[in-house]
Design a protein around this motif. Structure first.
Motif, PDB file in Angstrom:
ATOM      1  N   UNK A  29      11.280 -85.569  37.260  1.00 22.76           N
ATOM      2  CA  UNK A  29      12.356 -85.935  36.332  1.00 22.76           C
ATOM      3  C   UNK A  29      12.133 -87.356  35.837  1.00 22.76           C
ATOM      4  N   UNK A  30      12.402 -87.541  34.543  1.00 17.31           N
ATOM      5  CA  UNK A  30      12.219 -88.843  33.894  1.00 17.31           C
ATOM      6  C   UNK A  30      13.484 -89.208  33.131  1.00 17.31           C
ATOM      7  N   UNK A  31      13.867 -90.468  33.236  1.00 16.39           N
ATOM      8  CA  UNK A  31      14.958 -91.033  32.452  1.00 16.39           C
ATOM      9  C   UNK A  31      14.309 -91.884  31.368  1.00 16.39           C
ATOM     10  N   UNK A  32      14.669 -91.631  30.109  1.00 15.23           N
ATOM     11  CA  UNK A  32      14.035 -92.331  28.992  1.00 15.23           C
ATOM     12  C   UNK A  32      15.081 -92.955  28.092  1.00 15.23           C
ATOM     13  N   UNK A  33      14.847 -94.201  27.726  1.00 19.22           N
ATOM     14  CA  UNK A  33      15.657 -94.902  26.741  1.00 19.22           C
ATOM     15  C   UNK A  33      14.778 -95.102  25.513  1.00 19.22           C
ATOM     16  N   UNK A  75      14.728 -89.353  40.900  1.00 16.88           N
ATOM     17  CA  UNK A  75      14.722 -88.196  41.797  1.00 16.88           C
ATOM     18  C   UNK A  75      15.199 -86.933  41.068  1.00 16.88           C
ATOM     19  N   UNK A  76      14.557 -85.824  41.348  1.00 16.96           N
ATOM     20  CA  UNK A  76      14.910 -84.551  40.725  1.00 16.96           C
ATOM     21  C   UNK A  76      16.370 -84.194  40.987  1.00 16.96           C
ATOM     22  N   UNK A  77      16.844 -84.452  42.175  1.00 18.65           N
ATOM     23  CA  UNK A  77      18.243 -84.162  42.507  1.00 18.65           C
ATOM     24  C   UNK A  77      19.196 -84.971  41.627  1.00 18.65           C
ATOM     25  N   UNK A  78      18.837 -86.221  41.322  1.00 20.32           N
ATOM     26  CA  UNK A  78      19.674 -87.050  40.440  1.00 20.32           C
ATOM     27  C   UNK A  78      19.714 -86.450  39.034  1.00 20.32           C
ATOM     28  N   UNK A  79      18.564 -85.982  38.559  1.00 16.34           N
ATOM     29  CA  UNK A  79      18.504 -85.359  37.232  1.00 16.34           C
ATOM     30  C   UNK A  79      19.410 -84.138  37.177  1.00 16.34           C
ATOM     31  N   UNK A  80      19.370 -83.327  38.210  1.00 16.24           N
ATOM     32  CA  UNK A  80      20.237 -82.140  38.238  1.00 16.24           C
ATOM     33  C   UNK A  80      21.711 -82.548  38.240  1.00 16.24           C
ATOM     34  N   UNK A  81      22.059 -83.588  38.979  1.00 21.03           N
ATOM     35  CA  UNK A  81      23.444 -84.064  39.003  1.00 21.03           C
ATOM     36  C   UNK A  81      23.873 -84.599  37.639  1.00 21.03           C
TER      37      UNK A  81
END
Length: 157
Positions: free
Chosen positions: A49-53, A69-75
């Protein structure tokens, strides 16, 4: 500051598949979108999982990307704006560059967009027959706009 210089095209046919890799399944969604700024989460093959701005408008934009973390992306997905985009991204060699071919599924099928990241705006590249109309400056074809559109623009492949 991270910068991306990218040109975007519609697809003309499927001849690009001859040189394409096996592709990556992508699910992405947006947490914030306003003119000149977007915050998205992208999940690749359900393993990363990637967070992009992204900032700016047009071919040259700021881009900052961080693995989360993948779990954070799912949340975070519960807070998404608009539609969750689903696509398979194929990488196709284009001389010294790489074309990224996004084949959208769901409501955006049969849309196929091709992105080519360049070292500078004037960088020359081979233009194969399967590269259709350029939509780099057409804001309707940004992924953020596609996610938020009531009726997204579609083009036959």
């Amino acid at each position: 500051m991270g910068t991306e210089i990218e040109r975007k095209f519609l697809s003309r046919g499927e001849a690009w598949r001859e040189a394409a890799d096996e592709g990556t399944e992508i699910r992405q969604f947006y947490l914030a979108v306003r003119e000149g700024l977007s915050l998205r989460v992208r999940i690749k093959n359900e393993t990363q999982a990637l967070l992009t701005v992204k900032s700016g408008i047009g071919m040259r934009r700021g881009e900052f990307e961080y693995e989360i973390p993948l779990a954070d992306a799912h949340d975070l997905e519960a807070a998404h704006l608009g539609a969750v985009l689903r696509k398979r991204r194929y990488r196709v060699p284009l001389g010294a560059l790489t074309a990224e071919v996004d084949v959208f599924s769901g409501d955006l099928a049969p849309l196929v967009l091709i992105e080519i990241e360049l070292p500078d705006e004037d960088h020359p590249f081979a233009r194969p027959d399967w590269l259709g109309d350029e939509v780099s400056e057409d804001g309707r074809y940004t992924n953020a706009a596609l996610a938020l559109a009531e009726r997204p623009p579609l083009a036959a492949t």
